[in-house]
Design a protein around this motif. Structure first.
Motif, PDB file in Angstrom:
ATOM      1  N   ILE A  59       0.838  -1.126  -0.053  1.00 41.08           N
ATOM      2  CA  ILE A  59       0.049  -0.005   0.091  1.00 41.08           C
ATOM      3  C   ILE A  59       0.957   1.292   0.146  1.00 41.08           C
ATOM      4  O   ILE A  59       1.570   1.378   0.944  1.00 41.08           O
ATOM      5  N   LYS A  60       0.810   1.957  -1.057  1.00 42.51           N
ATOM      6  CA  LYS A  60       1.554   3.127  -1.235  1.00 42.51           C
ATOM      7  C   LYS A  60       0.768   4.542  -1.273  1.00 42.51           C
ATOM      8  O   LYS A  60      -0.488   4.278  -1.659  1.00 42.51           O
ATOM      9  N   VAL A  61       1.209   5.609  -0.905  1.00 46.15           N
ATOM     10  CA  VAL A  61       0.548   6.792  -0.969  1.00 46.15           C
ATOM     11  C   VAL A  61       1.221   7.678  -1.755  1.00 46.15           C
ATOM     12  O   VAL A  61       2.219   8.113  -1.672  1.00 46.15           O
ATOM     13  N   GLU A  62       0.306   8.512  -2.620  1.00 47.49           N
ATOM     14  CA  GLU A  62       0.838   9.563  -3.590  1.00 47.49           C
ATOM     15  C   GLU A  62      -0.034  10.696  -3.522  1.00 47.49           C
ATOM     16  O   GLU A  62      -1.160  10.830  -2.879  1.00 47.49           O
ATOM     17  N   GLY A  63       0.555  11.909  -3.543  1.00 47.94           N
ATOM     18  CA  GLY A  63       0.007  13.199  -3.302  1.00 47.94           C
ATOM     19  C   GLY A  63      -0.288  13.849  -1.887  1.00 47.94           C
ATOM     20  O   GLY A  63      -1.252  14.508  -1.859  1.00 47.94           O
ATOM     21  N   ARG A  64       0.637  13.424  -0.863  1.00 45.53           N
ATOM     22  CA  ARG A  64       0.365  13.551   0.540  1.00 45.53           C
ATOM     23  C   ARG A  64       0.335  15.025   0.579  1.00 45.53           C
ATOM     24  O   ARG A  64      -0.233  15.453   1.422  1.00 45.53           O
ATOM     25  N   HIS A  65       1.201  15.813  -0.139  1.00 42.22           N
ATOM     26  CA  HIS A  65       1.149  17.267   0.095  1.00 42.22           C
ATOM     27  C   HIS A  65      -0.271  18.079  -0.244  1.00 42.22           C
ATOM     28  O   HIS A  65      -0.342  18.883   0.574  1.00 42.22           O
ATOM     29  N   GLY A  85     -12.184   0.986  -6.426  1.00 45.04           N
ATOM     30  CA  GLY A  85     -10.894   0.162  -5.901  1.00 45.04           C
ATOM     31  C   GLY A  85     -10.650  -0.180  -4.587  1.00 45.04           C
ATOM     32  O   GLY A  85     -11.713  -0.747  -4.008  1.00 45.04           O
ATOM     33  N   SER A  86      -9.561  -0.307  -3.820  1.00 47.93           N
ATOM     34  CA  SER A  86      -9.253  -0.818  -2.612  1.00 47.93           C
ATOM     35  C   SER A  86      -9.713   0.263  -1.482  1.00 47.93           C
ATOM     36  O   SER A  86      -8.698   0.305  -0.682  1.00 47.93           O
ATOM     37  N   PHE A  87     -10.998   0.668  -1.400  1.00 46.43           N
ATOM     38  CA  PHE A  87     -10.894   1.910  -0.316  1.00 46.43           C
ATOM     39  C   PHE A  87     -10.915   1.290   0.870  1.00 46.43           C
ATOM     40  O   PHE A  87     -10.618   1.777   1.823  1.00 46.43           O
ATOM     41  N   VAL A  88     -11.351   0.109   1.191  1.00 49.38           N
ATOM     42  CA  VAL A  88     -11.182  -0.442   2.568  1.00 49.38           C
ATOM     43  C   VAL A  88      -9.574  -0.547   3.086  1.00 49.38           C
ATOM     44  O   VAL A  88      -9.085  -0.208   4.175  1.00 49.38           O
ATOM     45  N   SER A  89      -8.712  -1.233   2.048  1.00 49.86           N
ATOM     46  CA  SER A  89      -7.235  -1.162   2.258  1.00 49.86           C
ATOM     47  C   SER A  89      -6.729   0.237   2.916  1.00 49.86           C
ATOM     48  O   SER A  89      -5.937   0.324   3.405  1.00 49.86           O
ATOM     49  N   SER A  90      -7.357   1.117   2.063  1.00 53.51           N
ATOM     50  CA  SER A  90      -6.909   2.571   2.168  1.00 53.51           C
ATOM     51  C   SER A  90      -7.093   3.116   3.491  1.00 53.51           C
ATOM     52  O   SER A  90      -6.258   3.914   4.231  1.00 53.51           O
ATOM     53  N   PHE A  91      -7.813   2.352   4.330  1.00 55.91           N
ATOM     54  CA  PHE A  91      -8.150   3.037   5.852  1.00 55.91           C
ATOM     55  C   PHE A  91      -6.997   2.528   6.645  1.00 55.91           C
ATOM     56  O   PHE A  91      -6.439   3.458   7.392  1.00 55.91           O
ATOM     57  N   TRP A  92      -6.717   1.276   6.640  1.00 55.21           N
ATOM     58  CA  TRP A  92      -5.524   0.784   7.424  1.00 55.21           C
ATOM     59  C   TRP A  92      -4.071   1.320   6.754  1.00 55.21           C
ATOM     60  O   TRP A  92      -3.110   1.445   7.523  1.00 55.21           O
ATOM     61  N   GLY A  93      -4.385   1.452   5.479  1.00 57.32           N
ATOM     62  CA  GLY A  93      -2.935   1.939   4.690  1.00 57.32           C
ATOM     63  C   GLY A  93      -2.673   3.284   5.119  1.00 57.32           C
ATOM     64  O   GLY A  93      -1.429   3.527   5.489  1.00 57.32           O
ATOM     65  N   LEU A  94      -3.341   4.120   5.382  1.00 63.91           N
ATOM     66  CA  LEU A  94      -3.198   5.510   5.858  1.00 63.91           C
ATOM     67  C   LEU A  94      -2.693   5.677   7.052  1.00 63.91           C
ATOM     68  O   LEU A  94      -1.634   6.180   7.524  1.00 63.91           O
ATOM     69  N   VAL A 211      -8.592   8.408  -4.041  1.00 63.09           N
ATOM     70  CA  VAL A 211      -8.991   7.051  -4.250  1.00 63.09           C
ATOM     71  C   VAL A 211      -7.904   6.148  -4.199  1.00 63.09           C
ATOM     72  O   VAL A 211      -6.514   6.445  -4.258  1.00 63.09           O
ATOM     73  N   ALA A 212      -8.068   5.110  -3.915  1.00 58.38           N
ATOM     74  CA  ALA A 212      -7.106   3.871  -3.683  1.00 58.38           C
ATOM     75  C   ALA A 212      -7.018   2.910  -4.933  1.00 58.38           C
ATOM     76  O   ALA A 212      -8.344   2.099  -4.858  1.00 58.38           O
ATOM     77  N   PRO A 217      -4.537  -6.511 -11.671  1.00 53.24           N
ATOM     78  CA  PRO A 217      -5.393  -7.654 -11.175  1.00 53.24           C
ATOM     79  C   PRO A 217      -4.736  -8.814 -10.452  1.00 53.24           C
ATOM     80  O   PRO A 217      -3.488  -9.079 -10.905  1.00 53.24           O
ATOM     81  N   TYR A 218      -5.493  -9.475  -9.500  1.00 50.57           N
ATOM     82  CA  TYR A 218      -4.930 -10.481  -8.499  1.00 50.57           C
ATOM     83  C   TYR A 218      -3.575 -10.135  -7.896  1.00 50.57           C
ATOM     84  O   TYR A 218      -2.849 -10.904  -7.818  1.00 50.57           O
ATOM     85  N   SER A 219      -3.534  -8.709  -7.717  1.00 48.93           N
ATOM     86  CA  SER A 219      -2.361  -8.426  -6.580  1.00 48.93           C
ATOM     87  C   SER A 219      -2.751  -7.693  -5.552  1.00 48.93           C
ATOM     88  O   SER A 219      -3.960  -6.958  -5.524  1.00 48.93           O
ATOM     89  N   HIS A 220      -2.445  -7.510  -4.529  1.00 48.52           N
ATOM     90  CA  HIS A 220      -3.039  -6.805  -3.409  1.00 48.52           C
ATOM     91  C   HIS A 220      -2.129  -5.302  -3.309  1.00 48.52           C
ATOM     92  O   HIS A 220      -2.533  -4.724  -2.314  1.00 48.52           O
ATOM     93  N   LYS A 221      -1.431  -5.043  -4.158  1.00 48.33           N
ATOM     94  CA  LYS A 221      -0.786  -3.773  -4.089  1.00 48.33           C
ATOM     95  C   LYS A 221      -1.865  -2.679  -4.868  1.00 48.33           C
ATOM     96  O   LYS A 221      -2.438  -2.995  -5.594  1.00 48.33           O
TER      97      LYS A 221
END
Length: 258
Positions: A59-65, A85-94, A211-212, A217-221
């Motif tokens: 899980i990577k973050v872009e545009g944090r600024h 997308g992976s909006f649920v993953s974004s919650f713990w990703g942040l 957006v996350a 496909p078939y990757s958790h990234k």
């Protein structure tokens, strides 16, 4: 899952056909959407059984600024998402990237409309989010309970008043909320929940859409991409339309992940 494969495919296909009436590949996009949806559920367990270093890798973050700029105003930030997308993953990703936030989430574990298995899965998700978000999960029941909605609005206003980011999804079912507003969405008349947007406008909070998106496909990234902030004004209809347009732009970027 509330819908079986055939039912869900039909729902997705009908939504895409309305959003993209001239797109001949809606059948293919609907098939891809189901694959992404399976990944969304699997990502929860992938996260739980990964090492801390492994979690940051997928899980990577872009545009944090963009978020940091909005927070400089000191009035809190509405982190606007859609079910893309992976909006649920974004919650713990942040959270694992050191970004604290509160989140407005429906109280699915308490709703008898869902199956027992789904309610248990939702409970796992909410507990995981609460653990890694470094902020509260503000829950509201799926229904027109005005007292519960008022309580949730008060909590969201308090968080924004503390200059905290608060995540909320715009494209929820309007018949299950107490406050709605008509908008144009994919050139059609639509109604979206409006309560949290009204609260953000009253507190002078900036809106930062994000957006996350799954990378393949078939990757958790996935990549959490913050977008350019915008301000809310005194007109609630204009505010809702601006938010609806932001979510529409997310979907247009990743139609198969909606």
């Amino acid at each position: 899952m509330k819908h079986n494969y055939a039912d869900r495919k039909e729902v997705v296909w009908n939504n895409l056909r309305m959003a993209y009436p001239d797109n001949l590949d809606t059948e293919k996009i609907a098939e891809q959407n189901l694959a992404w949806d399976i990944m969304l559920d699997a990502a929860t367990f992938k996260f739980l059984f990964s090492t801390p270093s492994g979690r940051k890798k997928f899980i990577k973050v872009e545009g944090r600024h963009h978020l940091e700029k909005a927070l400089q105003k000191g009035n809190g930030v509405l982190l606007l998402i859609g079910h893309v997308g992976s909006f649920v993953s974004s919650f713990w990703g942040l959270g694992i990237h050191g970004i604290g936030f509160g989140i407005l989430a429906n109280d699915a574990p308490a709703d008898p409309e869902f199956t027992r298995a789904y309610r248990r899965f939702a409970r796992i998700n909410l507990r995981t989010i609460a653990k890694y978000s470094k902020g509260p999960v503000v829950s509201f029941p799926l229904g027109r309970d005005k007292s519960a909605a008022t309580r949730a609005a008060r909590e969201v206003r308090s968080l924004l008043g503390q200059n905290s980011p608060v995540i909320a999804a715009l494209d929820g079912p309007p018949h299950l909320t107490t406050s709605t507003e008509p908008v144009r969405f994919f050139d059609r008349a639509c109604v979206f929940p409006s309560g949290f947007v009204r609260v953000a406008a009253r507190t002078g909070s900036e809106v930062v859409p994000y957006v996350a998106a799954w990378e393949r496909p078939y990757s958790h990234k996935c990549a959490i991409r913050f977008q350019t902030p915008f301000s809310l004004g005194p007109d609630s209809k204009e505010n809702m339309q601006a938010c609806a347009s932001a979510v529409e732009a997310m979907i247009k970027s990743y139609p198969d992940q909606w």
